[in-house]
Design a protein around this motif. Structure first.
Motif, PDB file in Angstrom:
ATOM      1  N   GLU A  12       0.824  -1.205   0.000  1.00 42.59           N
ATOM      2  CA  GLU A  12       0.000   0.000   0.000  1.00 42.59           C
ATOM      3  C   GLU A  12       0.861   1.259   0.000  1.00 42.59           C
ATOM      4  O   GLU A  12       0.474   2.294  -0.562  1.00 42.59           O
ATOM      5  CB  GLU A  12      -0.916  -0.005   1.219  1.00 42.59           C
ATOM      6  N   LEU A  13       2.032   1.179   0.619  1.00 42.62           N
ATOM      7  CA  LEU A  13       2.926   2.338   0.637  1.00 42.62           C
ATOM      8  C   LEU A  13       3.657   2.524  -0.695  1.00 42.62           C
ATOM      9  O   LEU A  13       3.709   3.629  -1.246  1.00 42.62           O
ATOM     10  CB  LEU A  13       3.945   2.187   1.772  1.00 42.62           C
ATOM     11  N   SER A  14       4.227   1.439  -1.208  1.00 41.40           N
ATOM     12  CA  SER A  14       5.076   1.554  -2.398  1.00 41.40           C
ATOM     13  C   SER A  14       4.284   1.819  -3.675  1.00 41.40           C
ATOM     14  O   SER A  14       4.868   2.221  -4.691  1.00 41.40           O
ATOM     15  CB  SER A  14       5.908   0.277  -2.576  1.00 41.40           C
ATOM     16  N   ILE A  15       2.966   1.606  -3.655  1.00 37.37           N
ATOM     17  CA  ILE A  15       2.163   1.862  -4.856  1.00 37.37           C
ATOM     18  C   ILE A  15       1.973   3.354  -5.092  1.00 37.37           C
ATOM     19  O   ILE A  15       1.635   3.784  -6.202  1.00 37.37           O
ATOM     20  CB  ILE A  15       0.798   1.141  -4.752  1.00 37.37           C
ATOM     21  N   HIS A  16       2.198   4.161  -4.067  1.00 40.32           N
ATOM     22  CA  HIS A  16       2.051   5.608  -4.213  1.00 40.32           C
ATOM     23  C   HIS A  16       3.191   6.154  -5.085  1.00 40.32           C
ATOM     24  O   HIS A  16       4.355   5.762  -4.910  1.00 40.32           O
ATOM     25  CB  HIS A  16       2.064   6.293  -2.841  1.00 40.32           C
TER      26      HIS A  16
ATOM     27  N   ASP B  12      14.732  15.885   2.296  1.00 41.90           N
ATOM     28  CA  ASP B  12      13.887  17.030   2.643  1.00 41.90           C
ATOM     29  C   ASP B  12      12.872  17.351   1.549  1.00 41.90           C
ATOM     30  O   ASP B  12      11.688  17.549   1.818  1.00 41.90           O
ATOM     31  CB  ASP B  12      14.763  18.257   2.916  1.00 41.90           C
ATOM     32  N   SER B  13      13.342  17.433   0.307  1.00 41.82           N
ATOM     33  CA  SER B  13      12.436  17.789  -0.790  1.00 41.82           C
ATOM     34  C   SER B  13      11.387  16.709  -1.011  1.00 41.82           C
ATOM     35  O   SER B  13      10.209  17.013  -1.249  1.00 41.82           O
ATOM     36  CB  SER B  13      13.235  18.018  -2.077  1.00 41.82           C
ATOM     37  N   ALA B  14      11.792  15.441  -0.931  1.00 43.49           N
ATOM     38  CA  ALA B  14      10.846  14.338  -1.130  1.00 43.49           C
ATOM     39  C   ALA B  14       9.829  14.284   0.005  1.00 43.49           C
ATOM     40  O   ALA B  14       8.647  13.985  -0.212  1.00 43.49           O
ATOM     41  CB  ALA B  14      11.603  13.017  -1.226  1.00 43.49           C
ATOM     42  N   PHE B  15      10.262  14.604   1.236  1.00 41.12           N
ATOM     43  CA  PHE B  15       9.360  14.571   2.387  1.00 41.12           C
ATOM     44  C   PHE B  15       8.286  15.654   2.260  1.00 41.12           C
ATOM     45  O   PHE B  15       7.112  15.422   2.558  1.00 41.12           O
ATOM     46  CB  PHE B  15      10.145  14.749   3.683  1.00 41.12           C
TER      47      PHE B  15
ATOM     48  N   ILE C  94       6.392   7.367  -3.197  1.00 42.64           N
ATOM     49  CA  ILE C  94       7.076   6.494  -2.224  1.00 42.64           C
ATOM     50  C   ILE C  94       7.679   5.308  -2.968  1.00 42.64           C
ATOM     51  O   ILE C  94       6.973   4.559  -3.641  1.00 42.64           O
ATOM     52  CB  ILE C  94       6.088   5.979  -1.145  1.00 42.64           C
ATOM     53  N   SER C  95       8.994   5.144  -2.853  1.00 46.23           N
ATOM     54  CA  SER C  95       9.669   4.023  -3.500  1.00 46.23           C
ATOM     55  C   SER C  95       9.563   2.773  -2.623  1.00 46.23           C
ATOM     56  O   SER C  95       9.188   2.848  -1.441  1.00 46.23           O
ATOM     57  CB  SER C  95      11.139   4.356  -3.741  1.00 46.23           C
TER      58      SER C  95
END
Length: 431
Positions: free
Chosen positions: A379-383, A418-421, A386-387
């Motif tokens: 469920e997390l990695s499908i976003h 930082d940018s990805a967060f 989020i890798s």
């Protein structure tokens, strides 16, 4: 030392030299004598064998016939009357053309050019004076001149080369090759100021010019040119209208591209924003530009997180494929929180997104978040943000702590840069 003694010393041989000399003489004798035995035993036997002699004669006869056949094949036939605009390659070879000369003539014809008179044969690359002099009495060119199709027979009448379209030029008797070159000359800002300018066109020679000269009518006065200008709205005028106004083809393409991206001319000066729009042409057209004032219409904004594919089609530059891609990407994300996210949709460029923003709004309450304390790795990695590695790190952190109490810990533990967060944070929750 006496003379005899001197000669004896000079011509004497040692024992080894005498043996070598004897062996050499023996070899020479064998070499000279051996062929006589061979000739007697073999060659004479071949000559005395009638059957083998008959086979040899038959083989020689076949080879001779083939050689004669090749000579006949390339030997030119008798000369005959021919039209160089119609004769085929076999006919040209029969007339004495080399394969190289015949190929050049056919290539000349395929380019749209025409042999108008017998002297034009000298234009063919590789044509020699000797061959031309031999063929000149047999050249017969049909006096009727059809262009493209038999239904278009040349019909001379007055025309202006600055305004005549392709059908007009063809019906006058210009070839397709000449017509294409005239139109290209005009598209590249060319203007026929006098009749002689027609000779500048590649493919139009002096003989062609003499045919058309008395029918050419050119409006050379600039004031008369301006009388052909007309009022126009740059937001709605079609391609042929731009062409009639004398705007270059490359500039027309840039205007159409600007409008297709959702751009719009609000005032006459906006035409100067088009890259490469000629300043002289702009000055000439300025007083004819007529942009009607648009009535103020209440704008109904489209909610990017609620709109269906039909509603998205109302956006400038959005077709069925792009509208479906926007919806598919919205589902993967869990909704949009910024217009800039549209740039991530395949096929949408920044310029098109900018043109859409004034028609859009975003309802942030429609965002769908992911609970980092209960979500699975799938469920997390499908976003999209989020890798798989980042999803694995979240699960390891959760396993060590039991529960994640602060989203900032994901950044502090270097799970996200930082940018990805900052980009993924709106889609994460603790409950």
């Amino acid at each position: 030392m006496s003379y005899k003694k001197h000669l004896k010393t000079y011509f004497s041989f040692s024992s080894s030299e005498r043996k070598s000399l004897i062996i050499l003489l023996t070899i020479l004798v064998v070499v000279f004598v051996y062929p006589f035995f061979i000739l007697d035993d073999h060659v004479l036997v071949w000559n005395s064998n009638p059957e083998k002699q008959k086979q040899l004669d038959s083989l020689l006869s076949v080879l001779q016939n083939k050689s004669d056949g090749r000579q006949v094949a390339v030997k030119p036939q008798e000369l005959f009357f021919f039209d160089p605009n119609k004769v085929d390659s076999l006919g040209l070879l029969s007339l004495g053309f080399s394969s190289y000369q015949a190929k050049n003539l056919l290539k000349y014809r395929s380019s749209g050019a025409r042999i108008s008179k017998d002297f034009d044969l000298k234009k063919i690359y590789g044509m020699t004076d000797v061959l031309y002099q031999k063929l000149q009495p047999f050249v017969h060119i049909s006096p009727e001149k059809y262009i493209g199709s038999p239904v278009f027979k040349a019909q001379l009448r007055p025309f202006d080369p600055n305004k005549a379209d392709s059908l007009t030029l063809l019906s006058l008797g210009f070839s397709k090759f000449q017509t294409r070159n005239i139109l290209n000359y005009r598209r590249n800002s060319g203007w026929f100021n006098k009749k002689d300018d027609l000779i500048k066109i590649y493919g139009v020679d002096s003989s062609d010019f003499r045919i058309f000269e008395k029918y050419i009518v050119i409006e050379s006065d600039r004031n008369m040119r301006e009388s052909y200008l007309f009022s126009f709205n740059p937001n709605s005028i079609n391609r042929s209208g731009w062409d009639s106004l004398g705007v270059r083809e490359i500039t027309i393409n840039r205007v159409k591209k600007f409008l297709a991206k959702g751009g719009r001319f609000q005032k006459a000066e906006d035409l100067k924003k088009i890259y490469g729009f000629d300043s002289l042409k702009y000055s000439e057209l300025y007083s004819y530009i007529d942009i009607p004032k648009e009535k103020a219409v209440e704008t109904v904004l489209i909610d990017l997180n609620r709109a269906d594919s039909i509603q998205l089609l109302a956006l400038p530059g959005i077709g069925p494929y792009l509208s479906q891609r926007i919806i598919n990407y919205r589902e993967k994300l869990g909704g949009f929180y910024s217009m800039n996210q549209l740039v991530d949709v395949y096929g949408l460029k920044k310029s098109r997104v900018d043109s859409m923003c004034s028609s859009l709004k975003i309802d942030l309450s429609r965002l769908r978040s992911i609970n980092v304390n209960i979500a699975t790795i799938g469920e997390l990695s499908i976003h999209p943000y989020i890798s798989y590695r980042e999803a694995s790190d979240i699960l390891r952190l959760r396993k060590r702590r039991g529960q994640i109490l602060d989203l900032e810990s994901l950044r502090k533990k270097k799970i996200f840069q930082d940018s990805a967060f900052s980009r993924v944070k709106p889609y994460l929750s603790l409950e």
